[in-house]
Every structure is written in C-alpha cells, then in structure tokens.
Design a protein around this motif. Structure first.
Motif, PDB file in Angstrom:
ATOM      1  N   MET A   1     -42.395  -2.302 -57.272  1.00  0.00           N
ATOM      2  CA  MET A   1     -41.873  -0.981 -57.529  1.00  0.00           C
ATOM      3  C   MET A   1     -40.413  -0.948 -57.068  1.00  0.00           C
ATOM      4  SD  MET A   1     -43.464   2.719 -56.382  1.00  0.00           S
ATOM      5  CE  MET A   1     -44.322   2.057 -55.014  1.00  0.00           C
ATOM      6  N   GLN A   2     -39.521  -0.535 -57.920  1.00  0.00           N
ATOM      7  CA  GLN A   2     -38.102  -0.487 -57.623  1.00  0.00           C
ATOM      8  C   GLN A   2     -37.760   0.828 -56.935  1.00  0.00           C
ATOM      9  OE1 GLN A   2     -35.620  -0.633 -61.066  1.00  0.00           O
ATOM     10  NE2 GLN A   2     -33.745  -0.821 -59.892  1.00  0.00           N
ATOM     11  N   SER A   3     -37.011   0.762 -55.838  1.00  0.00           N
ATOM     12  CA  SER A   3     -36.575   1.980 -55.161  1.00  0.00           C
ATOM     13  C   SER A   3     -35.102   2.223 -55.448  1.00  0.00           C
ATOM     14  CB  SER A   3     -36.823   1.900 -53.663  1.00  0.00           C
ATOM     15  OG  SER A   3     -36.046   0.883 -53.092  1.00  0.00           O
ATOM     16  N   ILE A   4     -34.766   3.492 -55.667  1.00  0.00           N
ATOM     17  CA  ILE A   4     -33.412   3.875 -56.027  1.00  0.00           C
ATOM     18  C   ILE A   4     -32.947   4.977 -55.083  1.00  0.00           C
ATOM     19  CG2 ILE A   4     -31.947   4.782 -57.869  1.00  0.00           C
ATOM     20  CD1 ILE A   4     -34.399   3.923 -59.753  1.00  0.00           C
ATOM     21  N   PRO A   5     -31.921   4.734 -54.255  1.00  0.00           N
ATOM     22  CA  PRO A   5     -31.417   5.801 -53.379  1.00  0.00           C
ATOM     23  C   PRO A   5     -30.791   6.915 -54.212  1.00  0.00           C
ATOM     24  CG  PRO A   5     -30.214   3.743 -53.027  1.00  0.00           C
ATOM     25  CD  PRO A   5     -31.221   3.488 -54.096  1.00  0.00           C
ATOM     26  N   ALA A  86     -45.689   2.547 -62.709  1.00  0.00           N
ATOM     27  CA  ALA A  86     -46.455   2.456 -63.959  1.00  0.00           C
ATOM     28  C   ALA A  86     -47.883   2.044 -63.628  1.00  0.00           C
ATOM     29  CB  ALA A  86     -45.821   1.453 -64.908  1.00  0.00           C
ATOM     30  N   MET A  87     -48.840   2.693 -64.285  1.00  0.00           N
ATOM     31  CA  MET A  87     -50.263   2.361 -64.156  1.00  0.00           C
ATOM     32  C   MET A  87     -50.858   2.418 -65.561  1.00  0.00           C
ATOM     33  SD  MET A  87     -51.428   4.453 -60.750  1.00  0.00           S
ATOM     34  CE  MET A  87     -53.132   3.992 -60.932  1.00  0.00           C
ATOM     35  N   GLY A  88     -51.094   1.257 -66.153  1.00  0.00           N
ATOM     36  CA  GLY A  88     -51.591   1.233 -67.531  1.00  0.00           C
ATOM     37  C   GLY A  88     -50.558   1.843 -68.454  1.00  0.00           C
ATOM     38  N   ASP A  89     -50.979   2.864 -69.218  1.00  0.00           N
ATOM     39  CA  ASP A  89     -50.041   3.502 -70.148  1.00  0.00           C
ATOM     40  C   ASP A  89     -49.344   4.715 -69.519  1.00  0.00           C
ATOM     41  OD1 ASP A  89     -52.292   5.070 -70.037  1.00  0.00           O
ATOM     42  OD2 ASP A  89     -52.329   5.530 -72.180  1.00  0.00           O
ATOM     43  N   ARG A  90     -49.579   4.945 -68.235  1.00  0.00           N
ATOM     44  CA  ARG A  90     -48.921   6.054 -67.526  1.00  0.00           C
ATOM     45  C   ARG A  90     -47.742   5.510 -66.719  1.00  0.00           C
ATOM     46  NH1 ARG A  90     -52.933   8.411 -63.740  1.00  0.00           N
ATOM     47  NH2 ARG A  90     -51.276   9.912 -63.415  1.00  0.00           N
ATOM     48  N   HIS A  91     -46.680   6.308 -66.639  1.00  0.00           N
ATOM     49  CA  HIS A  91     -45.518   5.919 -65.857  1.00  0.00           C
ATOM     50  C   HIS A  91     -44.766   7.164 -65.407  1.00  0.00           C
ATOM     51  CE1 HIS A  91     -44.106   6.334 -69.983  1.00  0.00           C
ATOM     52  NE2 HIS A  91     -42.971   6.707 -69.455  1.00  0.00           N
ATOM     53  N   GLY A  92     -43.926   6.999 -64.415  1.00  0.00           N
ATOM     54  CA  GLY A  92     -43.166   8.138 -63.928  1.00  0.00           C
ATOM     55  C   GLY A  92     -42.249   7.750 -62.795  1.00  0.00           C
ATOM     56  N   ILE A  93     -41.744   8.776 -62.108  1.00  0.00           N
ATOM     57  CA  ILE A  93     -40.877   8.577 -60.959  1.00  0.00           C
ATOM     58  C   ILE A  93     -41.432   9.407 -59.810  1.00  0.00           C
ATOM     59  CG2 ILE A  93     -38.553   8.910 -60.020  1.00  0.00           C
ATOM     60  CD1 ILE A  93     -37.469   8.449 -62.809  1.00  0.00           C
TER      61      ILE A  93
END
Length: 115
Positions: A1-5, A86-93
């Motif tokens: 999982m990428q973290s973005i400040p 992302a989890m399967g076809d779900r994604h978000g922030i």
C-alpha cells in the motif's frame, strides 16, 4: 500500500462533520480496532473546502481518543497521510493522521461604537 503525505495547508477550511467514533474491527463482536501499540483507533469525518469549491468529506483514522472535537467545529489535522488501497474490484483512498485537534477561534475585537 502506497502512502502519500498530504499538505493540509493547501486543503482550505477543515471542519468536523461527524464527531469522533471508535473504529470497530469486527462488527459481530463489536471489537475495537487497535493500533500496533494497543491504542484504540478513532475515526472522524472532516469536511474539506478549498477556495469556494464544493465540499468533500474525508474520514480520518487517528490512534487514541480525540478530545474536545464537536460537529461543526474547525479542526487542525497534523501528519495527514493518504493510502491507496484495493481489494478485488474495490479500491479507494484511506486517510490517517497523527492528530486531529480543535481550533479555538479567537473572538473578533469589539468595534468601537459610540462616544
């Protein structure tokens, strides 16, 4: 999982939309989510409005109890980080912060009116 400040100074006005609530990790047992150090994790919904644009609401996770924050109150968010997931076809922030604290407005000086 990428973290973005996230630079909160560029987000505009931050206001509590939903008061802090403890985050539940298991809805069947009502088990409270804990961080690595065993502290409960809370979530607070914050409205973000930049330069008269439409308002967005983000939910921010914070370790430890958030005190003194009420709905409608201006808040300061410290150490905000966004995580793409992302989890399967779900994604978000998702958003996480080191702290969310109330901003206590300074009363405007009384206008002189009279003689």
């Amino acid at each position: 999982m990428q973290s973005i400040p996230v630079d909160t100074a560029r987000l505009g006005v931050l206001r509590c939309a939903i008061a802090p609530e403890v985050k539940i990790s298991n809805s069947e047992t009502q088990e409270v989510k804990k961080d690595r150090d065993g502290n409960p994790v809370y979530t607070v919904a914050v409205t973000v409005r930049q330069d008269r644009r439409r308002i967005s609401v983000i939910e921010i996770a914070v370790s430890g109890e958030l005190k003194g924050i009420e709905e409608g109150q201006l808040v300061k968010v410290t150490g905000l980080t966004a995580f793409a997931w992302a989890m399967g076809d779900r994604h978000g922030i998702s958003f996480r912060a080191d702290a969310v604290t109330p901003v206590h407005a300074t009363p405007a000086p009384a206008k002189g009116g009279g003689a």
